[in-house]
Design a protein around this motif. Structure first.
Motif, short mmCIF file in Angstrom:
data_model
loop_
_atom_site.label_atom_id
_atom_site.label_comp_id
_atom_site.label_asym_id
_atom_site.label_seq_id
_atom_site.Cartn_x
_atom_site.Cartn_y
_atom_site.Cartn_z
N SER A 29 0.82 -1.21 0.00
CA SER A 29 0.00 0.00 0.00
C SER A 29 0.86 1.26 0.00
O SER A 29 0.46 2.28 -0.53
N ALA A 30 2.06 1.18 0.58
CA ALA A 30 2.94 2.34 0.58
C ALA A 30 3.44 2.63 -0.84
O ALA A 30 3.64 3.78 -1.20
N ALA A 31 3.63 1.59 -1.65
CA ALA A 31 4.12 1.77 -3.01
C ALA A 31 2.99 2.17 -3.97
O ALA A 31 3.24 2.63 -5.06
N MET A 32 1.76 1.97 -3.55
CA MET A 32 0.59 2.29 -4.38
C MET A 32 0.38 3.80 -4.41
O MET A 32 0.57 4.47 -3.41
N PRO A 33 -0.05 4.37 -5.55
CA PRO A 33 -0.30 5.81 -5.59
C PRO A 33 -1.45 6.19 -4.65
O PRO A 33 -2.34 5.39 -4.38
N ASN A 34 -1.40 7.42 -4.16
CA ASN A 34 -2.47 7.94 -3.31
C ASN A 34 -3.70 8.24 -4.15
O ASN A 34 -3.60 8.66 -5.30
N CYS A 35 -4.87 8.05 -3.55
CA CYS A 35 -6.13 8.42 -4.19
C CYS A 35 -6.27 9.94 -4.02
O CYS A 35 -6.57 10.41 -2.94
N SER A 36 -6.03 10.67 -5.07
CA SER A 36 -6.06 12.14 -4.99
C SER A 36 -7.16 12.74 -5.86
O SER A 36 -7.27 13.94 -5.98
N GLY A 37 -7.97 11.88 -6.47
CA GLY A 37 -9.07 12.34 -7.31
C GLY A 37 -10.18 11.31 -7.29
O GLY A 37 -10.18 10.40 -6.46
N ARG A 44 -26.25 1.72 -16.07
CA ARG A 44 -27.31 1.74 -17.06
C ARG A 44 -28.65 2.20 -16.48
O ARG A 44 -29.50 2.71 -17.19
N ALA A 45 -28.84 2.05 -15.16
CA ALA A 45 -30.10 2.44 -14.52
C ALA A 45 -30.13 3.92 -14.13
O ALA A 45 -31.11 4.39 -13.58
N GLY A 46 -29.04 4.66 -14.39
CA GLY A 46 -29.01 6.09 -14.10
C GLY A 46 -28.45 6.44 -12.74
O GLY A 46 -28.51 7.60 -12.32
N TYR A 47 -27.87 5.48 -12.03
CA TYR A 47 -27.22 5.75 -10.75
C TYR A 47 -25.75 6.05 -10.98
O TYR A 47 -25.15 5.55 -11.92
N TYR A 48 -25.18 6.88 -10.10
CA TYR A 48 -23.76 7.19 -10.21
C TYR A 48 -23.09 7.10 -8.84
O TYR A 48 -23.74 7.17 -7.80
N VAL A 49 -21.78 6.93 -8.87
CA VAL A 49 -20.97 6.91 -7.66
C VAL A 49 -19.61 7.49 -8.01
O VAL A 49 -19.12 7.34 -9.14
N ASN A 50 -18.99 8.19 -7.06
CA ASN A 50 -17.64 8.71 -7.23
C ASN A 50 -16.65 7.74 -6.59
O ASN A 50 -16.67 7.55 -5.38
N ILE A 51 -15.82 7.13 -7.42
CA ILE A 51 -14.85 6.14 -6.95
C ILE A 51 -13.47 6.80 -6.90
O ILE A 51 -13.04 7.42 -7.86
N PRO A 52 -12.78 6.67 -5.75
CA PRO A 52 -11.43 7.26 -5.64
C PRO A 52 -10.48 6.75 -6.73
O PRO A 52 -10.48 5.57 -7.07
N THR A 53 -9.68 7.68 -7.26
CA THR A 53 -8.66 7.34 -8.26
C THR A 53 -7.35 8.03 -7.87
O THR A 53 -7.31 8.87 -6.98
N ASP A 54 -6.31 7.68 -8.60
CA ASP A 54 -5.01 8.29 -8.31
C ASP A 54 -4.92 9.73 -8.80
O ASP A 54 -3.96 10.42 -8.51
N GLY A 55 -5.90 10.21 -9.52
CA GLY A 55 -5.94 11.61 -9.93
C GLY A 55 -5.12 11.92 -11.17
O GLY A 55 -5.50 12.77 -11.94
N GLN A 56 -4.02 11.24 -11.39
CA GLN A 56 -3.17 11.53 -12.54
C GLN A 56 -3.48 10.58 -13.70
O GLN A 56 -3.74 11.02 -14.80
N GLN A 57 -3.44 9.29 -13.43
CA GLN A 57 -3.70 8.29 -14.46
C GLN A 57 -5.18 7.95 -14.56
O GLN A 57 -5.60 7.33 -15.51
N GLY A 58 -5.95 8.31 -13.53
CA GLY A 58 -7.36 7.95 -13.50
C GLY A 58 -7.60 6.52 -13.06
O GLY A 58 -8.70 6.01 -13.16
N SER A 59 -6.56 5.86 -12.56
CA SER A 59 -6.68 4.47 -12.12
C SER A 59 -7.32 4.41 -10.74
O SER A 59 -6.99 5.21 -9.86
#
Length: 150
Positions: A29-37, A44-59
């Motif tokens: 986990s220390a080597a993993m990028p921080n979730c900054s975005g 398909r049903a019209g629901y949305y959720v914001n999932i944490p990403t690394d902010g730079q690569q979008g991963s």
């Protein structure tokens, strides 16, 4: 004498192996990028959720821990509250209350209860999905949402 050296060598190898096993998660986990975005997932049903990403690569292969802040933290906090009954503020600050709530949920999900958000926690959580039109919500894992996700 040769037996003593062999036993000493085996003991050293065992100690190194045990050390690698006990620190493997923290090191990973220390080597993993921080979730900054975050990324907005829409089903398909019209629901949305914001999932944490690394902010730079979008991963979404990233880690988040105490001290993090932003919309990605708020999404995790809302999920902990709405889907797991953890009464914490959705203030976007990953502080002691968020860490404690996350540990409780990780434990209930049979995960390592370290209070660090990462890919295993992401996949195990039922996320708080919101409906665009009415503001309703539901709790589903990413793999349970009516696909395709965009």
């Amino acid at each position: 004498m040769k037996l003593k050296r062999t036993l000493a060598s085996l003991g050293a190898v065992a100690a190194l192996t045990l050390g690698a096993l006990t620190t493997g998660t923290a090191t990973a986990s220390a080597a993993m990028p921080n979730c900054s975005g975050y990324a907005k997932y829409l089903d398909r049903a019209g629901y949305y959720v914001n999932i944490p990403t690394d902010g730079q690569q979008g991963s979404n292969f990233c880690a988040m821990r105490r001290g993090a802040s932003g919309e990605q933290v708020r999404s995790l906090q809302e999920t902990l509250w709405q889907c797991y009954g953890q009464r914490i503020d959705s203030d976007g600050q990953f502080g002691p209350a968020t860490e404690t709530a996350l540990k409780r949920v990780q434990s209930a999900l049979n995960l390592s209860a370290d209070g660090v958000y990462g890919p295993q926690t992401r996949d195990a959580l039922k996320w708080n999905w919101n409906l665009w039109t009415t503001g309703g919500h539901r709790c589903l894992r990413l793999t349970e949402a009516p696909g395709p996700l965009s």
